[in-house]
Design a protein around this motif. Structure first.
Motif, PDB file in Angstrom:
ATOM      1  N   LEU A 491      63.148-118.640 -13.541  1.00 36.14           N
ATOM      2  CA  LEU A 491      64.021-117.559 -12.583  1.00 36.14           C
ATOM      3  C   LEU A 491      64.302-118.308 -11.242  1.00 36.14           C
ATOM      4  O   LEU A 491      64.023-119.389 -11.123  1.00 36.14           O
ATOM      5  N   ASP A 495      62.938-113.934  -7.957  1.00 35.99           N
ATOM      6  CA  ASP A 495      63.441-113.553  -8.795  1.00 35.99           C
ATOM      7  C   ASP A 495      61.986-113.975  -8.904  1.00 35.99           C
ATOM      8  O   ASP A 495      60.973-112.412  -8.920  1.00 35.99           O
ATOM      9  N   ARG A 498      59.216-112.172  -6.290  1.00 39.86           N
ATOM     10  CA  ARG A 498      59.609-110.811  -6.151  1.00 39.86           C
ATOM     11  C   ARG A 498      58.162-110.659  -7.416  1.00 39.86           C
ATOM     12  O   ARG A 498      57.747-109.537  -6.739  1.00 39.86           O
ATOM     13  N   ARG A 540      61.491-111.038 -17.478  1.00 35.90           N
ATOM     14  CA  ARG A 540      63.564-110.660 -16.889  1.00 35.90           C
ATOM     15  C   ARG A 540      63.260-109.661 -17.119  1.00 35.90           C
ATOM     16  O   ARG A 540      64.208-109.078 -15.910  1.00 35.90           O
ATOM     17  N   VAL A 543      62.053-108.146 -13.854  1.00 35.68           N
ATOM     18  CA  VAL A 543      62.228-108.734 -12.603  1.00 35.68           C
ATOM     19  C   VAL A 543      64.090-108.053 -13.025  1.00 35.68           C
ATOM     20  O   VAL A 543      63.890-107.625 -12.013  1.00 35.68           O
ATOM     21  N   ASP A 544      64.850-107.718 -13.193  1.00 36.10           N
ATOM     22  CA  ASP A 544      65.908-106.747 -13.529  1.00 36.10           C
ATOM     23  C   ASP A 544      65.600-105.539 -13.054  1.00 36.10           C
ATOM     24  O   ASP A 544      66.131-104.618 -12.030  1.00 36.10           O
ATOM     25  N   ALA A 547      64.629-105.833  -9.156  1.00 36.95           N
ATOM     26  CA  ALA A 547      66.310-106.285  -8.259  1.00 36.95           C
ATOM     27  C   ALA A 547      66.352-105.326  -8.275  1.00 36.95           C
ATOM     28  O   ALA A 547      67.444-104.864  -7.176  1.00 36.95           O
TER      29      ALA A 547
END
Length: 621
Positions: A491, A495, A498, A540, A543-544, A547
């Motif tokens: 990543l 990211d 976070r 992922r 993470v999206d 964000a």
């Protein structure tokens, strides 16, 4: 051969004139007619208006007129109000303590730069005055006859910037956008009266929307306003929300899960009374209903977050549609936990619209073709338990009567009646009543004091098993399965940082991660209940979410989906015959279990029909 290099002409830096500045600002503040209506109505509310009338013609393209009974302006105020960054809302010393709708002083000069704007106003104790601005050119101040208040008339919007007219939608679409803006502001201020009229073609026009001022406290006023704006169906199926935590307060109404919509049109969120379209807040609303709605359904809610103005920044979007909280996680937690607490407290309650839809389904569908007469099909009612002695006596008496006349059925109906040895207690006073019969091996018919209840046994038991599985998982935790070889996920450093901030929360759900140098994340353990999963894809996706929304419920959602499937396979199957004590036990557990009014997919688990509803079916009312 030598090529000539073209000389680069140095651009000249110049100061834009006031008209160009206002037109540029108008492009940010006034996107369409509805934007102009929003700015003008908010000014009226800031002026203390108790009644506001909005007139428009041709979708607001040729005329927008907002009339209010607020404090008004004097002859000295009007020219200043039409200059940039002139406002009575703030003094500029503290931009974090904003308690009004407007505060930038850009709306009126921006409107005057792109349209023909006329303001007529009168303050108490002063004479009425009027001032016009056309394409940024201000006219002379004139006396005018007017009661206390202000009338702002905007004609030929974007006539000075004709390129913007090419981006306008049809009149119908623009009319819908204006109505949406007025309704949202009407929900924000239930004690203020609103009238929206379409005056296209001249004359008095047509009233599109009207909401008189509501009386009572905030909740009473909002309840009445919701009935007018959204409809009585919403208020009949809405839960009152009032939660206070850490200086934040969440108030409003949220609908039952069984009263869901096909889109998000019935979602209205406010921050200190300001309508907002903030994706993080809508994401929190969606997360609160995640466990009780399918993905293609949307909750309905009207919620207002009240807090100290210094804890929220409303100056992050040109149209003030988005906000930034100092403690976003706290706000999200307030919405999610507050709504889940209210939904859980509703117990087995389902929306009243379920009964209405059921009655509608009983109505015959009219057909143009002449109905053909057909032989009646064999009737085979099956009654598995009738638990009152009077019913058993009635059955015995019926058996001693003479044979019934032949009505032309292919075969006589088969009825199996079993008398209960000991009379069961009268359960008709319970919310879901006493089980009387089971039909088609899937639906339980129960009698209540005021009607009947029809229960889908599989859907109901599925929810009960699901809640038990969730309680067990919460009590003992989500079991984790260690990976033989850790999965390394690359990543970006931000990211990864976070995600690592949530490492403890993810570990509680069975996902154990740790840093692996740079932006790499090592996945050591995954939730055992998920079986074989693509850990990298899951990371992922989380993470999206972080964000986009600042939080992620994706892992929790996937675990709940597995538990839901387990509950589906472990619940009472359709086609199983149930004894009276089993049916009554199912009803009692439904009454004691939160969220039992809907299955894991958001569909109702039971339908309740009152005696009045049944009598209407037979034309007795």
């Amino acid at each position: 051969m030598i090529l000539d290099t073209p000389k680069i002409k140095r651009p000249v830096i110049r100061q834009l004139d006031e008209t160009a500045i206002n037109r540029i600002a108008a492009g940010e503040v006034v996107e369409r007619p509805a934007s102009a209506v929003k700015e003008l109505v908010e000014n009226a509310l800031d002026a203390g208006a108790r009644r506001i009338t909005v007139d428009y013609a041709d979708g607001g393209k040729t005329l927008i007129r907002v009339t209010d009974d607020g404090c008004g302006m004097t002859g000295d105020d009007l020219p200043l109000a039409l200059s940039r960054h002139a406002t009575s809302k703030i003094d500029g010393s503290d931009l974090l303590n904003i308690r009004s709708f407007g505060f930038r002083g850009e709306a009126l000069p921006s409107l005057g730069a792109v349209g023909r704007l006329t303001i007529t106003s009168r303050a108490e104790g002063h004479d009425g005055v009027s001032l016009s601005v056309e394409g940024g050119r201000m006219g002379a101040l004139r006396p005018a006859a007017l009661n206390r208040g202000t009338v702002v008339e905007l004609r030929d919007l974007f006539f000075a910037t004709p390129a913007r007219l090419k981006f306008m939608r049809s009149d119908r679409v623009e009319m819908g956008a204006i109505a949406d803006v007025v309704k949202r502001l009407a929900l924000a201020e239930p004690h203020v009266g609103f009238t929206l009229r379409d005056v296209s073609g001249g004359g008095d026009g047509r009233v599109v929307f009207r909401a008189d001022p509501e009386n009572g406290d905030f909740f009473d006023a909002l309840h009445g306003r919701l009935s007018r704006v959204i409809g009585a169906d919403f208020t009949d199926n809405a839960l009152r929300i009032d939660l206070d935590r850490d200086g934040l307060r969440l108030v409003g109404y949220a609908a039952l899960p069984t009263y869901s919509r096909g889109s998000s049109v019935a979602q209205f969120l406010f921050v200190n009374g300001r309508p907002v379209l903030d994706k993080q807040l809508f994401g929190a609303l969606r997360a609160a209903y995640m466990d009780v709605l399918s993905r293609d359904r949307h909750p309905a809610a009207v919620l207002n977050i009240q807090c100290d103005p210094e804890r929220v920044d409303v100056n992050v979007h040109p149209a003030k549609a988005e906000v930034r909280f100092r403690e976003p996680a706290l706000v999200r937690g307030l919405i999610v936990s507050g709504l889940r607490l209210a939904i859980t407290g509703a117990g087995h309650r389902a929306s009243t619209t379920v009964a209405s839809e059921t009655l509608e389904a009983f109505r015959p569908v009219p057909t143009r073709a002449e109905p053909t007469r057909a032989e009646p099909a064999p009737l085979q009612p099956r009654v598995y338990q009738m638990d009152r002695p009077s019913q058993a006596s009635f059955a015995r008496a019926y058996a001693l009567q003479a044979p019934a006349p032949d009505f032309g059925f292919a075969e006589a109906p088969s009825v199996r009646v079993e008398a209960v040895a000991e009379p069961a207690p009268d359960l008709t006073d319970r919310p879901l009543g006493a089980a009387r019969a089971q039909v088609h091996e899937n639906y339980i018919i129960a009698q209540t004091a005021k009607g009947i209840v029809l229960v889908d046994q599989h859907a109901a038991h599925e929810r009960l098993v699901y809640e038990r599985l969730k309680a067990q998982a919460a009590g003992s935790g989500i079991a984790a399965q260690a990976l033989l070889i850790p999965d390394i996920v690359e990543l970006s450093p931000p990211d990864a940082a976070r995600l690592l901030d949530l490492a403890d929360d993810l570990a509680g759900l069975g996902l154990v991660i740790e840093p692996f140098g740079g932006g790499a994340i090592a996945v050591r353990e995954v939730p055992a209940v998920l079986g074989q999963i693509d850990a990298g894809a899951l990371i992922r996706d989380i993470v999206d979410d972080l964000a986009d929304l600042g939080a992620s419920d994706r892992l929790r959602g996937r675990i709940d989906a597995v538990l839901s499937r387990m509950a589906c396979h472990g619940s009472v199957r359709s086609g199983r015959q149930m004894r009276a004590e089993e049916m009554n036990a199912l009803l009692r557990e439904m009454e004691a279990t939160p969220l039992s009014g809907q299955c894991n997919h958001g569909r109702p688990t039971y339908v309740e029909l009152s005696l009045a509803d049944i009598e209407r079916l037979f034309g007795r009312r």
